[in-house]
Design a protein around this motif. Sequence first.
Motif, short mmCIF file in Angstrom:
data_model
loop_
_atom_site.label_atom_id
_atom_site.label_comp_id
_atom_site.label_asym_id
_atom_site.label_seq_id
_atom_site.Cartn_x
_atom_site.Cartn_y
_atom_site.Cartn_z
N VAL A 80 40.96 139.63 45.93
CA VAL A 80 41.58 140.57 46.86
C VAL A 80 40.53 140.93 47.92
CG1 VAL A 80 42.67 142.84 47.14
CG2 VAL A 80 43.01 141.53 45.02
N ILE A 81 40.89 140.72 49.18
CA ILE A 81 39.96 140.99 50.28
C ILE A 81 40.65 141.83 51.35
CG2 ILE A 81 38.61 138.90 49.88
CD1 ILE A 81 40.14 137.58 52.20
N GLU A 82 39.86 142.50 52.17
CA GLU A 82 40.39 143.26 53.30
C GLU A 82 39.70 142.74 54.56
OE1 GLU A 82 41.10 147.78 54.93
OE2 GLU A 82 40.68 147.46 52.81
N HIS A 83 40.45 142.12 55.40
CA HIS A 83 39.88 141.43 56.56
C HIS A 83 39.97 142.23 57.85
CE1 HIS A 83 43.97 140.85 57.76
NE2 HIS A 83 43.57 140.23 58.85
N SER A 84 39.20 141.78 58.83
CA SER A 84 39.27 142.27 60.20
C SER A 84 39.31 141.06 61.11
CB SER A 84 38.01 143.08 60.56
OG SER A 84 37.90 144.21 59.75
N VAL A 85 40.10 141.14 62.16
CA VAL A 85 40.16 140.07 63.16
C VAL A 85 40.03 140.72 64.54
CG1 VAL A 85 42.71 140.05 63.16
CG2 VAL A 85 41.46 138.06 64.01
N TYR A 86 39.14 140.18 65.34
CA TYR A 86 38.87 140.71 66.68
C TYR A 86 38.92 139.58 67.68
CZ TYR A 86 37.26 145.23 64.89
OH TYR A 86 37.20 146.47 64.29
N VAL A 87 39.52 139.86 68.84
CA VAL A 87 39.61 138.88 69.92
C VAL A 87 38.98 139.50 71.16
CG1 VAL A 87 41.20 137.58 71.40
CG2 VAL A 87 41.70 137.85 68.95
N ALA A 88 38.18 138.71 71.86
CA ALA A 88 37.54 139.18 73.09
C ALA A 88 38.61 139.66 74.08
CB ALA A 88 36.72 138.05 73.73
N GLU A 89 38.29 140.72 74.79
CA GLU A 89 39.24 141.31 75.73
C GLU A 89 39.83 140.27 76.68
OE1 GLU A 89 39.47 145.06 78.85
OE2 GLU A 89 37.60 144.64 77.80
N ASP A 103 43.77 129.92 60.30
CA ASP A 103 42.65 129.22 59.66
C ASP A 103 41.99 130.09 58.59
OD1 ASP A 103 43.26 127.11 61.31
OD2 ASP A 103 41.39 127.17 62.45
N PHE A 104 41.97 131.40 58.81
CA PHE A 104 41.42 132.32 57.82
C PHE A 104 42.26 132.32 56.54
CE2 PHE A 104 41.10 136.55 55.90
CZ PHE A 104 39.74 136.60 55.66
N VAL A 105 43.58 132.35 56.69
CA VAL A 105 44.46 132.32 55.52
C VAL A 105 44.23 131.03 54.74
CG1 VAL A 105 46.88 132.10 54.79
CG2 VAL A 105 46.21 133.89 56.41
N THR A 106 44.13 129.91 55.44
CA THR A 106 43.88 128.63 54.77
C THR A 106 42.55 128.66 54.02
OG1 THR A 106 45.20 127.44 56.41
CG2 THR A 106 43.58 126.16 55.16
N ALA A 107 41.50 129.15 54.68
CA ALA A 107 40.18 129.21 54.05
C ALA A 107 40.18 130.16 52.86
CB ALA A 107 39.12 129.64 55.07
N SER A 108 40.87 131.28 52.99
CA SER A 108 40.87 132.25 51.89
C SER A 108 41.62 131.69 50.68
CB SER A 108 41.45 133.60 52.34
OG SER A 108 42.83 133.49 52.63
N ALA A 111 39.54 129.41 48.81
CA ALA A 111 38.51 130.14 48.07
C ALA A 111 39.10 130.90 46.87
CB ALA A 111 37.79 131.10 49.00
N GLY A 112 40.40 130.79 46.63
CA GLY A 112 41.02 131.46 45.49
C GLY A 112 41.49 132.87 45.76
N VAL A 113 41.53 133.28 46.99
CA VAL A 113 42.02 134.62 47.34
C VAL A 113 43.54 134.65 47.18
CG1 VAL A 113 42.33 136.26 49.25
CG2 VAL A 113 40.11 135.14 48.88
N TRP A 114 44.04 135.66 46.50
CA TRP A 114 45.48 135.77 46.32
C TRP A 114 46.09 136.93 47.10
CZ3 TRP A 114 47.46 140.11 43.98
CH2 TRP A 114 46.59 140.88 43.21
N MET A 115 45.25 137.84 47.61
CA MET A 115 45.79 138.90 48.46
C MET A 115 44.80 139.24 49.56
SD MET A 115 47.45 142.74 48.03
CE MET A 115 46.96 142.92 46.40
N GLU A 164 49.65 143.68 53.74
CA GLU A 164 49.10 142.73 52.79
C GLU A 164 49.85 141.42 52.89
OE1 GLU A 164 49.63 144.46 48.87
OE2 GLU A 164 51.61 143.55 48.67
N ARG A 165 49.14 140.37 52.53
CA ARG A 165 49.72 139.02 52.44
C ARG A 165 49.33 138.47 51.08
NH1 ARG A 165 49.12 133.65 52.74
NH2 ARG A 165 50.57 132.48 54.06
N ARG A 166 50.32 138.15 50.29
CA ARG A 166 50.06 137.61 48.96
C ARG A 166 50.27 136.09 48.99
NH1 ARG A 166 50.46 141.36 44.35
NH2 ARG A 166 50.37 143.42 45.28
N SER A 167 49.43 135.42 48.25
CA SER A 167 49.49 133.98 48.16
C SER A 167 49.85 133.59 46.74
CB SER A 167 48.11 133.39 48.51
OG SER A 167 48.06 132.03 48.21
N ASP A 168 50.26 132.36 46.57
CA ASP A 168 50.57 131.92 45.21
C ASP A 168 49.41 131.12 44.60
OD1 ASP A 168 50.76 129.56 46.60
OD2 ASP A 168 52.79 129.10 45.95
N VAL A 169 48.21 131.22 45.18
CA VAL A 169 47.07 130.44 44.66
C VAL A 169 46.74 130.80 43.22
CG1 VAL A 169 46.05 129.97 46.91
CG2 VAL A 169 45.30 131.95 45.63
#
Length: 173
Positions: A80-89, A103-108, A111-115, A164-169
Amino acid sequence: MRETIHTRAMTAADWPAVEGIYAEGIATGNATFQDRAPSWAEFDSGKIPDLRLVATDAKGELIGWVAAPQTSSRPVYRGVIEHSVYVAEAARGSGVGHLLLADFVTASEAAGVWMIQSAIFPENLASLALHAAHGFREVGIRERIGRMSFGPWAGQWRDNIFVERRSDVAGTT
């Protein structure tokens, strides 16, 4: 978009650009309760190394980033992780956030992240829409969760929408 925007792992050498984008987000008053970007040492020690990505444009300029810490050191919350995403103005509205988050969801998941979770200010409509487009659901509103300490918002209590986003991993869905 993929032809002109690429994502890759964040490195220490990216920190000046990451810090600048972080500061732009802070200045909006709708990205975080933080009143300043952390140092690289603080950032580096708090984020999962394999889950730190940056986006670059066709010229190689860094235009966004995403990263996450574990939500808890307790074994029961592993995954279970809590992410931040920032985009340049200058790059907002160009799809950078979508590419980073996909790409972050795919990488997570690899890595076995399920939420993946996040707390978003209700006024940050772009972030709420971005997250909804990537399968995040609103879980609830944390009312008056924190008080702003800077800018025109100083002293104001703010709400967060918890998503939240849950995965089935891990077979959890």
